[in-house]
Design an enzyme around this catalytic site. Sequence first.
Site, PDB file in Angstrom:
ATOM      1  N   HIS A   1      30.424  36.457  21.518  1.00  0.00           N
ATOM      2  CA  HIS A   1      31.508  35.460  21.909  1.00  0.00           C
ATOM      3  C   HIS A   1      30.690  34.039  22.812  1.00  0.00           C
ATOM      4  O   HIS A   1      30.019  34.816  22.976  1.00  0.00           O
ATOM      5  CB  HIS A   1      32.358  35.345  22.693  1.00  0.00           C
ATOM      6  CG  HIS A   1      33.717  36.671  21.778  1.00  0.00           C
ATOM      7  ND1 HIS A   1      33.378  37.714  22.996  1.00  0.00           N
ATOM      8  CD2 HIS A   1      34.170  36.513  20.810  1.00  0.00           C
ATOM      9  CE1 HIS A   1      34.544  38.620  22.172  1.00  0.00           C
ATOM     10  NE2 HIS A   1      34.990  38.147  20.922  1.00  0.00           N
TER      11      HIS A   1
ATOM     12  N   ASP B   1      44.847  37.097  19.736  1.00  0.00           N
ATOM     13  CA  ASP B   1      43.123  37.451  19.138  1.00  0.00           C
ATOM     14  C   ASP B   1      42.944  38.023  20.913  1.00  0.00           C
ATOM     15  O   ASP B   1      43.639  37.565  21.521  1.00  0.00           O
ATOM     16  CB  ASP B   1      42.865  36.027  19.308  1.00  0.00           C
ATOM     17  CG  ASP B   1      41.406  36.545  18.749  1.00  0.00           C
ATOM     18  OD1 ASP B   1      40.759  37.194  17.861  1.00  0.00           O
ATOM     19  OD2 ASP B   1      40.412  35.876  19.557  1.00  0.00           O
ATOM     20  N   HIS B   2      42.406  39.047  20.644  1.00  0.00           N
ATOM     21  CA  HIS B   2      42.387  39.944  21.752  1.00  0.00           C
ATOM     22  C   HIS B   2      43.067  40.493  23.016  1.00  0.00           C
ATOM     23  O   HIS B   2      42.874  40.376  24.124  1.00  0.00           O
ATOM     24  CB  HIS B   2      40.583  39.271  22.677  1.00  0.00           C
ATOM     25  CG  HIS B   2      39.551  39.055  21.155  1.00  0.00           C
ATOM     26  ND1 HIS B   2      38.817  40.145  21.815  1.00  0.00           N
ATOM     27  CD2 HIS B   2      39.047  38.644  20.994  1.00  0.00           C
ATOM     28  CE1 HIS B   2      37.717  40.715  21.132  1.00  0.00           C
ATOM     29  NE2 HIS B   2      37.509  38.547  20.529  1.00  0.00           N
TER      30      HIS B   2
ATOM     31  N   ASN C   1      35.887  34.695  12.473  1.00  0.00           N
ATOM     32  CA  ASN C   1      36.152  33.884  13.875  1.00  0.00           C
ATOM     33  C   ASN C   1      35.813  32.653  14.336  1.00  0.00           C
ATOM     34  O   ASN C   1      34.058  32.986  14.756  1.00  0.00           O
ATOM     35  CB  ASN C   1      36.806  35.308  15.073  1.00  0.00           C
ATOM     36  CG  ASN C   1      37.987  36.177  14.586  1.00  0.00           C
ATOM     37  OD1 ASN C   1      38.045  36.149  13.702  1.00  0.00           O
ATOM     38  ND2 ASN C   1      38.515  35.994  15.625  1.00  0.00           N
ATOM     39  N   VAL C   2      36.241  31.639  14.833  1.00  0.00           N
ATOM     40  CA  VAL C   2      35.287  30.651  15.300  1.00  0.00           C
ATOM     41  C   VAL C   2      36.140  29.825  16.528  1.00  0.00           C
ATOM     42  O   VAL C   2      37.212  29.710  16.486  1.00  0.00           O
ATOM     43  CB  VAL C   2      35.004  29.877  14.168  1.00  0.00           C
ATOM     44  CG1 VAL C   2      33.848  27.780  14.564  1.00  0.00           C
ATOM     45  CG2 VAL C   2      34.885  29.767  12.600  1.00  0.00           C
ATOM     46  N   ALA C   3      35.859  29.561  17.434  1.00  0.00           N
ATOM     47  CA  ALA C   3      36.681  29.401  19.197  1.00  0.00           C
ATOM     48  C   ALA C   3      35.841  28.190  19.272  1.00  0.00           C
ATOM     49  O   ALA C   3      35.627  27.121  19.239  1.00  0.00           O
ATOM     50  CB  ALA C   3      36.735  30.659  19.705  1.00  0.00           C
TER      51      ALA C   3
END
Length: 284
Positions: free
Chosen positions: A180, A82-83, A230-232
Site C-alpha cells: 500500500h 475496502d479493508h 485497487n488504486v488509492a
Amino acid sequence: MFIISSKNMLQKAQHAGYAVPAFNIHNLETLQVVVETAAEMRSPLIVAGTPGTFSYAGMGNIVAIAGDLAREYNLPLAIHLDHHESLADIESKVMAGIRSVMIDGSHFPFEENVALVKSVVDFCHRYDTSVEAELGRLGGIEDDLVVDSKDALYTNPQQAREFVARTGIDSLAVAIGTAHGMYAAEPKLDFERLAEIRALVDIPLVLHGASGLPESDIRQAISLGVCKVNVATELKIAFSDALKEYFLQNPKANDPRHYMQPAKQAMKEVVRKVIHVCGCEGQL
C-alpha cells in the site's frame, strides 16, 4: 438497480481477460471523478471506501451520491467496503445497501482468518453481497494502518486453495510483492507465485497496492488471473498535488468551485490511465 454486487462484474472480467478497477474515493469530488470518467469510457466500476472514508464522508451520503451519479450516467456500479475488519460493521453497511465487501482478517492466524471470513460470507450471501478476503499481508499504509515490510507475508498457493474452499469467498486478494502506498523503488512481483495460485484457485483474484506499479506489471498480473485492481494513493497524490499547485499560483483563491477543478482533472487523468491499463474500456 444501480448499486450492485461486484460478483458478476468480476466473473465477466475473468472470462474476458480484463480487470475491473477499484478506485478509493474520499469525498464528493473524488466520487464525481471516478463515476464520470468510467461513464465516459463505458468501463465497469468499483467505488471503494475504507472504514475511515465512510466515517469521514458518511455512509448514507456516499450511498446516496453514488446512486444519484450512477443513475445520471446510466452506470451500474459497486460500492465496495475496502479493508473492513468487523463483522458487525459489515452487517450494518450491508443492511444500508452495500453489496460488495472486503473482510480483512489477514493479520490473524490462518484458522482465525478462516473463521472470521466464513462468518462474513454466511451473512453476506443471504443478501446477494459479494465477499473478498485477503490471504497474506501487504506492507505499507492503508487507512492509517501501518504494516512494516518485515511483517508482510506472501500468499501461500496451497493455503489459498484451502482458504477459498473453506470460506466460500467470491474473490481473493493475493500478496505477491505489492504494498500500500507509493514505492520507493520498483517492486519485484512474484508472478510465478501468482500463476501457482491461479492454477489452484478458480475465483477472481485481486491485486491491492497497484499505485505506482509499472503498467507492464499490471498487465502481466491480469494475464495471470487478476480481475480487480485497487488504486488509492496514486489518486490522492494527483489530486492533492494539483490543488497545492493551484494555491501556489493563486494564493488568494477561496472558491472551491474553482480550485477543485484542476485537482479533479489531474485525478481524472490517473483514472483514465488505469482503466486503459486494465483493458476494461467499453466493457459495459
